[in-house]
Motif scaffolding. Structure first.
Motif, PDB file in Angstrom:
ATOM      1  N   THR A   1       0.808  -1.204   0.008  1.00 34.55           N
ATOM      2  CA  THR A   1      -0.016  -0.070  -0.146  1.00 34.55           C
ATOM      3  C   THR A   1       0.823   1.342   0.109  1.00 34.55           C
ATOM      4  O   THR A   1       0.277   2.416   0.247  1.00 34.55           O
ATOM      5  CB  THR A   1      -0.879  -0.062   1.281  1.00 34.55           C
ATOM      6  N   SER A   2       2.158   0.982  -0.025  1.00 35.01           N
ATOM      7  CA  SER A   2       3.151   2.363   0.038  1.00 35.01           C
ATOM      8  C   SER A   2       2.823   3.027  -1.512  1.00 35.01           C
ATOM      9  O   SER A   2       2.745   2.505  -2.370  1.00 35.01           O
ATOM     10  CB  SER A   2       4.564   1.808   0.202  1.00 35.01           C
ATOM     11  N   TYR A   3       3.370   4.306  -1.319  1.00 33.61           N
ATOM     12  CA  TYR A   3       3.707   5.134  -2.544  1.00 33.61           C
ATOM     13  C   TYR A   3       4.293   4.409  -3.507  1.00 33.61           C
ATOM     14  O   TYR A   3       4.148   4.481  -4.681  1.00 33.61           O
ATOM     15  CB  TYR A   3       4.204   6.414  -1.936  1.00 33.61           C
ATOM     16  N   ALA A   4       5.603   4.213  -2.991  1.00 34.34           N
ATOM     17  CA  ALA A   4       6.674   3.656  -3.854  1.00 34.34           C
ATOM     18  C   ALA A   4       6.011   2.131  -4.835  1.00 34.34           C
ATOM     19  O   ALA A   4       6.126   1.826  -6.011  1.00 34.34           O
ATOM     20  CB  ALA A   4       7.925   3.118  -3.437  1.00 34.34           C
ATOM     21  N   ALA A   5       5.407   1.256  -4.085  1.00 38.32           N
ATOM     22  CA  ALA A   5       4.715   0.015  -4.336  1.00 38.32           C
ATOM     23  C   ALA A   5       3.664   0.327  -5.473  1.00 38.32           C
ATOM     24  O   ALA A   5       3.487  -0.242  -6.443  1.00 38.32           O
ATOM     25  CB  ALA A   5       4.249  -0.869  -3.331  1.00 38.32           C
ATOM     26  N   ILE A   6       2.952   1.413  -5.237  1.00 33.14           N
ATOM     27  CA  ILE A   6       1.740   1.770  -6.154  1.00 33.14           C
ATOM     28  C   ILE A   6       2.372   2.358  -7.433  1.00 33.14           C
ATOM     29  O   ILE A   6       2.044   1.975  -8.613  1.00 33.14           O
ATOM     30  CB  ILE A   6       0.639   2.649  -5.509  1.00 33.14           C
ATOM     31  N   LEU A   7       3.370   3.251  -7.348  1.00 27.68           N
ATOM     32  CA  LEU A   7       4.160   3.540  -8.459  1.00 27.68           C
ATOM     33  C   LEU A   7       4.580   2.456  -9.401  1.00 27.68           C
ATOM     34  O   LEU A   7       4.458   2.528 -10.658  1.00 27.68           O
ATOM     35  CB  LEU A   7       5.080   4.642  -8.309  1.00 27.68           C
ATOM     36  N   ASN A   8       5.324   1.641  -8.477  1.00 27.83           N
ATOM     37  CA  ASN A   8       5.974   0.363  -9.333  1.00 27.83           C
ATOM     38  C   ASN A   8       4.585  -0.321  -9.893  1.00 27.83           C
ATOM     39  O   ASN A   8       5.013  -0.991 -11.104  1.00 27.83           O
ATOM     40  CB  ASN A   8       6.678  -0.431  -8.403  1.00 27.83           C
ATOM     41  N   GLU A   9       3.659  -0.395  -9.404  1.00 31.06           N
ATOM     42  CA  GLU A   9       2.542  -1.124  -9.890  1.00 31.06           C
ATOM     43  C   GLU A   9       1.968  -0.584 -11.265  1.00 31.06           C
ATOM     44  O   GLU A   9       1.718  -1.165 -12.314  1.00 31.06           O
ATOM     45  CB  GLU A   9       1.514  -1.459  -8.947  1.00 31.06           C
ATOM     46  N   ALA A  10       2.131   0.762 -11.293  1.00 29.69           N
ATOM     47  CA  ALA A  10       1.756   1.410 -12.669  1.00 29.69           C
ATOM     48  C   ALA A  10       2.840   1.396 -13.701  1.00 29.69           C
ATOM     49  O   ALA A  10       2.509   1.848 -14.764  1.00 29.69           O
ATOM     50  CB  ALA A  10       1.221   2.650 -12.337  1.00 29.69           C
ATOM     51  N   HIS A  11       4.121   0.920 -13.308  1.00 26.54           N
ATOM     52  CA  HIS A  11       5.028   0.954 -14.194  1.00 26.54           C
ATOM     53  C   HIS A  11       5.025   0.391 -15.339  1.00 26.54           C
ATOM     54  O   HIS A  11       5.540   1.199 -16.463  1.00 26.54           O
ATOM     55  CB  HIS A  11       6.420   0.410 -13.545  1.00 26.54           C
ATOM     56  N   PRO A  12       4.238  -0.634 -15.794  1.00 24.88           N
ATOM     57  CA  PRO A  12       4.127  -1.348 -17.229  1.00 24.88           C
ATOM     58  C   PRO A  12       3.333  -0.274 -17.961  1.00 24.88           C
ATOM     59  O   PRO A  12       3.384  -0.374 -19.128  1.00 24.88           O
ATOM     60  CB  PRO A  12       3.147  -2.502 -16.988  1.00 24.88           C
ATOM     61  N   THR A  13       2.378   0.461 -17.483  1.00 27.28           N
ATOM     62  CA  THR A  13       1.461   1.349 -18.151  1.00 27.28           C
ATOM     63  C   THR A  13       2.338   2.380 -18.698  1.00 27.28           C
ATOM     64  O   THR A  13       2.459   2.814 -19.738  1.00 27.28           O
ATOM     65  CB  THR A  13       0.282   1.900 -17.164  1.00 27.28           C
ATOM     66  N   ILE A  14       3.204   3.114 -17.936  1.00 22.48           N
ATOM     67  CA  ILE A  14       4.208   4.125 -18.114  1.00 22.48           C
ATOM     68  C   ILE A  14       5.119   3.673 -19.130  1.00 22.48           C
ATOM     69  O   ILE A  14       5.519   4.269 -20.322  1.00 22.48           O
ATOM     70  CB  ILE A  14       4.611   4.981 -16.923  1.00 22.48           C
ATOM     71  N   ALA A  15       5.856   2.283 -18.824  1.00 19.59           N
ATOM     72  CA  ALA A  15       6.852   2.160 -19.641  1.00 19.59           C
ATOM     73  C   ALA A  15       6.458   1.576 -21.214  1.00 19.59           C
ATOM     74  O   ALA A  15       7.236   1.937 -22.027  1.00 19.59           O
ATOM     75  CB  ALA A  15       7.445   0.596 -19.045  1.00 19.59           C
ATOM     76  N   ALA A  16       5.134   1.044 -21.293  1.00 15.69           N
ATOM     77  CA  ALA A  16       4.775   0.882 -22.721  1.00 15.69           C
ATOM     78  C   ALA A  16       4.438   2.273 -23.361  1.00 15.69           C
ATOM     79  O   ALA A  16       4.560   2.171 -24.602  1.00 15.69           O
ATOM     80  CB  ALA A  16       3.394   0.055 -22.399  1.00 15.69           C
ATOM     81  N   PHE A  17       3.885   3.195 -22.759  1.00 13.97           N
ATOM     82  CA  PHE A  17       3.611   4.620 -23.342  1.00 13.97           C
ATOM     83  C   PHE A  17       4.821   5.120 -23.727  1.00 13.97           C
ATOM     84  O   PHE A  17       5.120   5.329 -24.870  1.00 13.97           O
ATOM     85  CB  PHE A  17       2.675   5.294 -22.430  1.00 13.97           C
ATOM     86  N   GLY A  18       5.701   5.245 -22.660  1.00 14.67           N
ATOM     87  CA  GLY A  18       6.884   5.875 -22.859  1.00 14.67           C
ATOM     88  C   GLY A  18       7.870   5.226 -23.794  1.00 14.67           C
ATOM     89  O   GLY A  18       8.508   5.657 -24.733  1.00 14.67           O
ATOM     90  N   GLY A  19       7.931   3.653 -23.903  1.00 15.77           N
ATOM     91  CA  GLY A  19       8.778   2.978 -24.645  1.00 15.77           C
ATOM     92  C   GLY A  19       8.443   3.164 -26.057  1.00 15.77           C
ATOM     93  O   GLY A  19       9.170   3.102 -27.051  1.00 15.77           O
ATOM     94  N   MET A  20       6.757   2.994 -26.362  1.00 16.62           N
ATOM     95  CA  MET A  20       6.479   3.477 -27.635  1.00 16.62           C
ATOM     96  C   MET A  20       6.664   4.700 -28.182  1.00 16.62           C
ATOM     97  O   MET A  20       7.030   4.878 -29.580  1.00 16.62           O
ATOM     98  CB  MET A  20       5.080   2.984 -27.900  1.00 16.62           C
ATOM     99  N   PHE A  21       6.476   5.411 -27.268  1.00 15.75           N
ATOM    100  CA  PHE A  21       6.708   6.940 -27.885  1.00 15.75           C
ATOM    101  C   PHE A  21       8.222   7.374 -28.336  1.00 15.75           C
ATOM    102  O   PHE A  21       8.338   7.786 -29.340  1.00 15.75           O
ATOM    103  CB  PHE A  21       6.441   7.913 -26.739  1.00 15.75           C
ATOM    104  N   LEU A  22       9.293   6.741 -27.538  1.00 13.39           N
ATOM    105  CA  LEU A  22      10.504   6.886 -27.839  1.00 13.39           C
ATOM    106  C   LEU A  22      11.003   6.403 -28.875  1.00 13.39           C
ATOM    107  O   LEU A  22      11.797   6.709 -29.729  1.00 13.39           O
ATOM    108  CB  LEU A  22      11.326   6.330 -26.533  1.00 13.39           C
ATOM    109  N   LEU A  23      10.436   4.792 -29.132  1.00  9.80           N
ATOM    110  CA  LEU A  23      10.726   4.034 -30.129  1.00  9.80           C
ATOM    111  C   LEU A  23      10.231   4.737 -31.405  1.00  9.80           C
ATOM    112  O   LEU A  23      10.926   4.548 -32.533  1.00  9.80           O
ATOM    113  CB  LEU A  23       9.899   2.564 -29.960  1.00  9.80           C
ATOM    114  N   MET A  24       9.098   5.296 -31.534  1.00 12.87           N
ATOM    115  CA  MET A  24       8.565   5.883 -32.868  1.00 12.87           C
ATOM    116  C   MET A  24       9.526   7.005 -33.195  1.00 12.87           C
ATOM    117  O   MET A  24       9.948   7.115 -34.458  1.00 12.87           O
ATOM    118  CB  MET A  24       7.030   6.467 -32.571  1.00 12.87           C
ATOM    119  N   LEU A  25       9.999   7.738 -32.084  1.00 10.02           N
ATOM    120  CA  LEU A  25      10.947   8.778 -32.347  1.00 10.02           C
ATOM    121  C   LEU A  25      12.179   8.494 -33.003  1.00 10.02           C
ATOM    122  O   LEU A  25      12.715   8.782 -33.997  1.00 10.02           O
ATOM    123  CB  LEU A  25      11.254   9.698 -31.071  1.00 10.02           C
ATOM    124  N   PHE A  26      12.755   7.201 -32.406  1.00  6.59           N
ATOM    125  CA  PHE A  26      14.050   6.593 -33.002  1.00  6.59           C
ATOM    126  C   PHE A  26      13.517   6.132 -34.584  1.00  6.59           C
ATOM    127  O   PHE A  26      14.460   6.433 -35.264  1.00  6.59           O
ATOM    128  CB  PHE A  26      14.370   5.553 -31.828  1.00  6.59           C
TER     129      PHE A  26
END
Length: 380
Positions: free
Chosen positions: A110-135
């Motif tokens: 229930t910690s702040y860090a754990a919740i952020l880590n739980e959201a990591h796949p969402t952000i990683a997929a968005f950011g990864g695809m955006f940066l991959l398109m740029l490249f």
């Protein structure tokens, strides 16, 4: 140096003093470490930012250094993580802030860090695809300098319309079906949104750049002397090379709506870079205030580095730096996608990016020694 980095050093001193008053000498040291972490992870971001910023007029460069800094420092490093926790954990903003300040260990689900880590796949997929398109958009387009073997061949293959989207979409499906099975739908939707965001911002920027080019042509027809003052315009090959008026040293410049969308592009790019740093910061401290100060000050220095690269004409003198930064971004995109299921140490991410930048710099120096006349023309 003082003109370029003055505000960054002022914010650094103020931030470290503030953290010391907020907590202790230990907090000051942790904030300083986070500043170094952010700068080391984001140097390739500064290089790519510079390729875009040098094409903005003076007004929009100032906007990037004022409003853009506020968005980067307070928006992405402080407000965005709190909002993300609030949405993910179904909390109110005040509750999310209180949760962040409680500093529970990451082992507590229930910690702040754990919740952020739980959201990591969402952000990683968005950011990864955006940066991959740029490249991919860069590497499959024709550009002035080709660095690594095969770049010219990839640019030739880019004549196939939509190739970056085809490659990115295929990789997204493979990633979702293989190492993102626990959250396949989330990764697919987030990655698709990352691709669409890139295409939208790039498309709007290209559209308004074309409109500005037409307006310039009309003004030149009315007043022929304007051509000598403003220079000719040319087409863009990728997002950072939008058509616009040329300024000194053949640097293209844009304003108005075109510059606005370039500015928006830079902010989304910064967001794609920054969240990974926020997650990595929890390896150093759980205190969101120390994290926000450390990463925020680091973001200020990245902005200053961007301005320094533009004002010194560094990208003109070292022609392969942009290529190196793009390959570093391509590597970061892959790392973000892999990190959906496998933890990748932030140090490794930073070292890979730095290796590409240093290799590109060394190649540029060698190129300039082989062809001094070309180097002199670029520097001028």
């Amino acid at each position: 140096m003082l003109k370029t980095y003055g505000w960054s050093f002022a914010v650094l001193i103020a931030g470290l003093v503030g953290v010391f008053i907020y907590d202790s000498w230990e907090a000051l040291l942790l904030a300083a470490i986070l500043v170094v972490l952010e700068v080391s992870l984001s140097f390739d971001n500064a290089v790519v930012n510079a390729t875009v910023l040098k094409r903005m007029n003076d007004f929009w460069q100032k906007i990037f250094l004022t409003v853009g800094v506020l968005i980067a420092v307070f928006g992405m490093r402080l407000v965005f993580p709190v909002l993300l926790v609030a949405v993910t954990a179904n909390l109110g903003p005040i509750e999310a802030i209180n949760l962040a300040l409680e500093q529970r260990p990451e082992s507590d689900p229930t910690s702040y860090a754990a919740i952020l880590n739980e959201a990591h796949p969402t952000i990683a997929a968005f950011g990864g695809m955006f940066l991959l398109m740029l490249f991919l958009d860069f590497i499959t387009s024709e550009h002035e300098e080709y660095w690594l073997p095969g770049e010219r061949l990839l640019a030739h293959a880019g004549r196939l319309n939509g190739l970056p989207v085809i490659i990115a979409g295929t990789l997204l499906v493979v990633a979702a079906e293989t190492f993102a099975q626990d959250h396949e739908t989330t990764v697919l939707l987030s990655g698709l949104l990352g691709i669409l965001t890139y295409l939208l911002v790039k498309g709007l920027g290209d559209m308004f750049n074309i409109d500005e080019e037409d307006s310039d042509d009309e003004r030149e027809h009315v007043d022929p002397t304007a051509e000598a003052a403003s220079g000719a315009t040319h087409g863009a090959q990728h997002m950072a090379g939008a058509p616009a008026r040329k300024g000194p040293n053949e640097v293209v410049r844009v304003g108005g709506k075109a510059a606005f969308f370039l500015f928006m592009y830079l902010e989304v790019l910064d967001a794609s870079f920054s969240f990974d740093g926020v997650i990595g910061a929890f390896a150093i401290t759980y205190d969101p205030i120390i994290i926000a100060v450390g990463l925020g000050v680091g973001a200020m220095f990245v902005r200053s580095m961007t301005v320094h690269l533009v004002r010194e004409g560094t990208l003109n003198r070292y022609p392969y730096l942009e290529n190196g930064a793009m390959w570093a971004i391509g590597a970061l995109a892959i790392i973000l996608i892999v990190s959906i299921e496998v933890h990748v140490p932030e140090v490794l991410t930073g070292l890979i990016g730095l290796a590409f930048i240093l290799a590109a710099f060394a190649s540029s120096v060698a190129r300039n020694r082989r062809d001094p006349e070309h180097a002199h023309v670029n520097a001028g």
